[in-house]
Design an enzyme around this catalytic site. Structure first.
Site, PDB file in Angstrom:
ATOM      1  N   ASP A 274       9.749  21.693   4.319  1.00 53.69           N
ATOM      2  CA  ASP A 274       9.811  23.143   4.522  1.00 53.69           C
ATOM      3  C   ASP A 274       8.605  23.810   3.875  1.00 53.69           C
ATOM      4  OD1 ASP A 274      10.666  22.518   1.964  1.00 53.69           O
ATOM      5  OD2 ASP A 274      12.630  23.427   2.142  1.00 53.69           O
TER       6      ASP A 274
ATOM      7  N   ASN B 250      24.342  25.620  -3.394  1.00 53.67           N
ATOM      8  CA  ASN B 250      25.199  26.135  -2.307  1.00 53.67           C
ATOM      9  C   ASN B 250      25.281  25.143  -1.139  1.00 53.67           C
ATOM     10  OD1 ASN B 250      22.708  26.383  -1.109  1.00 53.67           O
ATOM     11  ND2 ASN B 250      22.850  28.577  -0.690  1.00 53.67           N
TER      12      ASN B 250
ATOM     13  N   HIS C  67      22.666  23.705   0.369  1.00 57.16           N
ATOM     14  CA  HIS C  67      21.554  23.721   1.327  1.00 57.16           C
ATOM     15  C   HIS C  67      20.727  22.440   1.243  1.00 57.16           C
ATOM     16  CE1 HIS C  67      18.808  25.912  -1.747  1.00 57.16           C
ATOM     17  NE2 HIS C  67      18.154  24.819  -1.438  1.00 57.16           N
TER      18      HIS C  67
ATOM     19  N   GLU D  84      20.242  26.941   4.962  1.00 57.40           N
ATOM     20  CA  GLU D  84      21.269  27.580   4.151  1.00 57.40           C
ATOM     21  C   GLU D  84      22.635  27.420   4.833  1.00 57.40           C
ATOM     22  OE1 GLU D  84      20.570  28.453   1.264  1.00 57.40           O
ATOM     23  OE2 GLU D  84      18.822  29.768   1.086  1.00 57.40           O
TER      24      GLU D  84
HETATM   25  C1  GLP Z   1      14.674  24.260  -2.690  1.00 57.57           C
HETATM   26  C2  GLP Z   1      14.105  23.329  -1.637  1.00 57.57           C
HETATM   27  C3  GLP Z   1      15.025  22.171  -1.360  1.00 57.57           C
HETATM   28  C4  GLP Z   1      15.510  21.572  -2.662  1.00 57.57           C
HETATM   29  C5  GLP Z   1      16.330  22.588  -3.401  1.00 57.57           C
HETATM   30  C6  GLP Z   1      16.911  22.081  -4.706  1.00 57.57           C
HETATM   31  O1  GLP Z   1      15.302  25.371  -2.207  1.00 57.57           O
HETATM   32  N1  GLP Z   1      13.797  24.007  -0.410  1.00 57.57           N
HETATM   33  O2  GLP Z   1      14.344  21.201  -0.573  1.00 57.57           O
HETATM   34  O3  GLP Z   1      16.295  20.417  -2.406  1.00 57.57           O
HETATM   35  O4  GLP Z   1      15.493  23.705  -3.670  1.00 57.57           O
HETATM   36  O5  GLP Z   1      15.946  22.136  -5.702  1.00 57.57           O
HETATM   37  P1  GLP Z   1      16.120  21.497  -7.133  1.00 57.57           P
HETATM   38  O6  GLP Z   1      15.963  20.036  -6.953  1.00 57.57           O
HETATM   39  O7  GLP Z   1      14.994  22.086  -7.949  1.00 57.57           O
HETATM   40  O8  GLP Z   1      17.452  21.889  -7.638  1.00 57.57           O
END
Ligand code: GLP
Length: 245
Positions: A66, A134, A136, A141
């Site tokens: 992304d 959440n 995602h 989302e």
């Molecule tokens: C972001 C990214 C995701 C990632 C998520 C969790 O929103 N777009 O790809 O998995 O955060 O991040 P973290 O590993 O820092 O909790």
């Protein structure tokens, strides 16, 4: 789906690195899909420690999950620049081998379609993913279509707040993005999800034990033919209780 529970964050990275490197052992030029966020950083660091005479990662093809819309192209917080800093440079992979959504195109929708076409033409062999609190995945989302494709999407307030730690203030966190869709991610040949910490316990439980539902995008794990989840004990605390009682 295979669920591997390890003591903590460091072991999520070292075991995750074992899984990824054993795939690379059978295909030195594989296409590695990478995720941003904190969860995969220990995996990239563990891979970087192995780099040397035995392991040359320079032949890998790399793609992003992304990208934010609205950041300057030179911002350290773009996912492209984050992947260059945390993956390509430590692993010695040339920048030309990285493909990411072109968030600076005059047509972000067209750029999303182009990136999706690239992924169809060059399927991801191993996709690394995290999970949001959440549920995602990438920036899909809750209530994203289970078969959605790469597209322009909006971030929820919860995700913007979670990601604000990487920005000067909440106001600086973009509101829109280009994200691989859930259907796109499902086409990766292998999915390796990394999950750490108590804050992810509920999301992981819903993803692994709950219904397959757009309300928890990570529940697509249950549809993937070759998914491995590596979770630390805190993240797996609810999931394992359900599995073992
Ligand atoms: C972001 C990214 C995701 C990632 C998520 C969790 O929103 N777009 O790809 O998995 O955060 O991040 P973290 O590993 O820092 O909790």
């Amino acid at each position: 789906m295979e669920l591997i529970v390890v003591p903590g964050y460091a072991e999520v990275g070292s075991v995750g690195s074992d899984v990824v490197v054993s795939e690379i052992a059978t295909n030195r030029d594989l296409h590695l899909g990478v995720a941003t966020g904190s969860s995969p950083l220990s995996l990239y660091a563990a891979m970087a420690e192995r780099r040397g005479a035995l392991w040359d990662f320079s032949g890998l093809t790399v793609s992003c999950l992304d990208e934010y819309l609205g950041l300057p192209e030179v911002s350290e917080q773009t996912y492209r620049n984050t992947v260059i800093r945390t993956v390509l440079q430590p692993l010695g992979i040339p920048i030309e081998r990285l493909t990411s959504p072109d968030a600076w195109s005059p047509s972000p929708e067209g750029a999303a379609d182009d990136f999706d076409a690239f992924l169809r033409a060059h399927p991801v062999d191993v996709q690394i993913a995290g999970i949001g609190a959440n549920g995602h995945v990438a920036f899909n989302e809750p209530h994203s279509g289970l078969l959605s494709r790469t597209r322009v999407a909006s971030l929820t307030q919860a995700t913007r707040e979670a990601n604000a730690r990487f920005f000067p203030s909440l106001d600086d966190v973009p509101r829109r993005c280009i994200t691989q869709g859930l259907g796109t991610i499902l086409e990766s040949k292998m999915l390796v999800m990394l999950v750490s910490g108590e804050a992810k316990a509920e999301a992981l439980d819903r993803a692994v034990n709950g219904p397959i539902t757009a309300a928890c995008p990570a529940s697509i794990l249950q549809l993937h033919p070759n998914a491995v989840v590596i979770a630390d004990e805190a993240a797996a605390s609810r999931t394992v209780r359900v599995l073992t009682h």
